[in-house]
Design an enzyme around this catalytic site. Sequence first.
Site, short mmCIF file in Angstrom:
data_model
loop_
_atom_site.label_atom_id
_atom_site.label_comp_id
_atom_site.label_asym_id
_atom_site.label_seq_id
_atom_site.Cartn_x
_atom_site.Cartn_y
_atom_site.Cartn_z
N CYS A 2 16.25 1.82 -6.61
CA CYS A 2 17.78 0.48 -7.02
C CYS A 2 18.59 1.85 -7.28
CB CYS A 2 17.69 0.19 -8.59
SG CYS A 2 16.03 -1.12 -8.50
N ARG A 27 20.11 1.74 -1.41
CA ARG A 27 19.01 1.76 -2.50
C ARG A 27 18.39 0.22 -2.93
NH1 ARG A 27 18.07 6.18 -4.06
NH2 ARG A 27 17.24 6.29 -5.53
N TRP A 74 16.77 -2.77 -6.86
CA TRP A 74 15.47 -3.83 -5.55
C TRP A 74 14.02 -4.27 -6.90
CZ3 TRP A 74 10.51 -2.65 -3.65
CH2 TRP A 74 10.47 -3.26 -2.51
N ASN A 98 16.95 3.18 -12.88
CA ASN A 98 15.57 3.27 -11.02
C ASN A 98 14.45 3.36 -10.78
OD1 ASN A 98 15.42 3.52 -8.16
ND2 ASN A 98 16.31 5.12 -8.15
N GLY A 99 13.17 3.13 -10.71
CA GLY A 99 11.91 3.95 -11.56
C GLY A 99 11.24 2.74 -11.97
N GLU A 483 8.92 2.67 18.04
CA GLU A 483 10.07 3.14 17.64
C GLU A 483 11.04 1.50 18.35
OE1 GLU A 483 11.48 4.37 15.05
OE2 GLU A 483 13.06 4.28 15.33
N LYS A 487 12.32 -1.21 15.38
CA LYS A 487 13.75 -1.66 15.21
C LYS A 487 13.93 -2.71 15.64
CE LYS A 487 16.04 1.86 13.46
NZ LYS A 487 14.84 2.81 12.95
N GLU A 490 12.15 -5.20 12.95
CA GLU A 490 12.21 -5.53 11.47
C GLU A 490 14.76 -5.93 11.17
OE1 GLU A 490 13.84 -1.16 8.78
OE2 GLU A 490 14.11 -0.40 11.03
N HIS A 506 -5.79 -4.06 28.74
CA HIS A 506 -7.15 -3.34 27.86
C HIS A 506 -7.12 -4.85 26.86
CE1 HIS A 506 -9.46 -0.25 29.15
NE2 HIS A 506 -8.31 0.43 29.68
N LYS A 605 16.33 0.97 1.35
CA LYS A 605 16.60 1.95 2.52
C LYS A 605 15.76 3.52 1.90
CE LYS A 605 18.18 4.79 5.49
NZ LYS A 605 17.75 4.87 6.78
C1 F6R Z 1 12.81 2.33 9.79
C2 F6R Z 1 12.56 2.78 8.60
C3 F6R Z 1 11.84 3.01 7.47
C4 F6R Z 1 11.72 4.10 7.43
C5 F6R Z 1 10.59 4.59 6.14
C6 F6R Z 1 10.69 6.24 5.47
O1 F6R Z 1 14.04 2.49 10.85
O2 F6R Z 1 13.89 3.36 8.32
O3 F6R Z 1 10.14 3.10 8.85
O4 F6R Z 1 11.23 5.59 8.24
O5 F6R Z 1 10.62 3.35 5.25
O6 F6R Z 1 11.69 6.76 5.04
P1 F6R Z 1 11.55 8.18 4.80
O7 F6R Z 1 12.00 9.18 6.01
O8 F6R Z 1 12.88 8.02 4.11
O9 F6R Z 1 10.72 8.48 4.71
#
Ligand code: F6R
Length: 610
Positions: A2, A27, A74, A98-99, A483, A487, A490, A506, A605
């Site tokens: 949060c 967040r 969240w 938050n937590g 990657e 992207k 998501e 394979h 995030k």
């Molecule tokens: C994807 C993305 C996530 C973060 C993952 C780790 O676009 O952003 O997969 O890479 O949640 O987050 P951090 O780097 O903050 O530990």
Amino acid sequence: MCGIIGYIGNKNAIPILINGLKRLEYRGYDSAGISFIGSNGIGVRRCAGKIKDLESSIRGQRLRGIIGVGHTRWATHGRPSERNAHPHRAGGIVVVHNGIIENYFELREALKKNGHVFTSETDTEVICHLILSYTKKGHGLEEATKKALKHLQGAYAIGIISESEPDRLVAVKNDSPLVIGMGRGEYFIASDIPAFLRYTKDVIILDNGEMATITRNGVEISDVFRDKPVKKKPVRITWSPSMAEKGGYRHFMLKEIYEQPRAIADTIRGRLSLEKAEVNLNEFSLKETLLKKLNKIFLVACGTSWHAALVGKYMIEDMARVPCEVDIASEFRYRKPIIPRGSLVIVITQSGETADTLAAQREAKRLGAKVLSICNVIGSTSPREADGVFFTHSGPEIGVASTKAFTTQLTALYLFSIALAKVRGALTAGAVRELFTDLLQLPEKVEEALRVNDTVLKIAKKFRHVRDFLYLGRGINYPIALEGALKLKEISYIHAEGYPAGEMKHGPIALIDNNMPVLALAPEDSVLEKIISNMEEVKTRGGKVIAVASEGNSKVLSRASHVVLMPRTNYYLTPIIFTIPLHLLAYHMAVLRKCNVDQPRNLAKSVTVE
Ligand code: F6R
């Protein structure tokens, strides 16, 4: 997971809280609320939904208060709803949190037996009731909070106000981030700096177990558990408020993609000594002797940062010849890893707060390894708990999908690999200088790479309706295929898979048909011929190939239906350049499909819960 904000000063707190919450929405964004103390006592306004919903729900109400707290949520305990939204209140005590309070259930049962009535399903509400129970015994807000904290197990950053002490804001931190903004006669608390950056750049970063009691006359900090005052100096943040805003772009993600030349340049800045052919590791705090003796390196991370870790293995093993193992943090923490003596664990995390990464980091330390944190957020938990740090300087990343943080992580890994190789005598000074020269040209090359935007947009228009996508890469660019696929999944909700191209025959080759576009990464390197054969295999089965290739590579032209040409660079830096069109492709696909690019569904995030 949060965001919290708090304000005390002489201005009306309401717009400041709302504004701060908008900066923290990355967040979490399933419900939001504010609370303030005005001439009619405490007011609380909450709603399910985003900050804009909260804003519309209070429009026209002429709310006023010169102290207040706010929250964007969240959900962890209790579904997203108005009733579960923060702030929570018991009597005259109001709390944002938050937590996660791990022992909330037992605490709630005990409080209920003493007559406390709960109105939400959250773990947070026990905090208000605990504090209330101590104020009823005659303690002031500060003392009551200290006593309440002794009961709590878990992670928390908390902001508290009390109707009977309307001139103080109390804030506490344990394992969830919390910073204090130091204005003139006004103060802020927040989960992250952008929340108050437009008002002040002077910041105090709280450490675990610290509590701040804030009045209009100043901030007093104490160590709650040792019960003694703590002296802390504010640090001056160099980010401008506009850096934390969208800066004219339609989405944070696009803005952050375009910020990469600057972000990479900042990550390199001050770290190269061309003359000595050395990487400057002043902030690093790991001794050269330790690097010389290393037997093994573990790279541990989640999501996109894990993709950086995979690239890091290629860089470190190739340049420094130290064996590397790469782990997903949530696996590492539970798999009983064998960590031989002389091991270094590198954790990679943009936020520095990812729960699984932190747990893996702590496990690594428990098992006796030294830990290096490659992190973007100064003051976050991972670098604070690590033995050594390497900050990426990409600035705040607000789009949920990580872009500039990823390419700066790769930049940091490149620098680390060179440093390690140099210390261990695996690279000559001449070789190091050559690698430096390529790196110094990188920001410009990334700028050049961004010019493919229009070509990528055309490709996105062509494929916007597909259901599946395959990404192929080899060697150091295999993680970039992963990657690209992540992207796309998501943010555009298209099913996508990344594969090492050699594995295609394979299994995945069975999927190839006219409806399955295949994006192949084909930089000019030692495996180019191999990837070209893989492209042939796709083409002969009726598949459509999009090739991302190095400029001047004519061989791919006849094998692909679409080609995106990238500036040439050295082998180790190709993953950075080749990521650019993949991030742009995911972005345009998502926009064309009308998806919420910056806040994809079900994601937040920083994943601060397991
Ligand atoms: C994807 C993305 C996530 C973060 C993952 C780790 O676009 O952003 O997969 O890479 O949640 O987050 P951090 O780097 O903050 O530990």
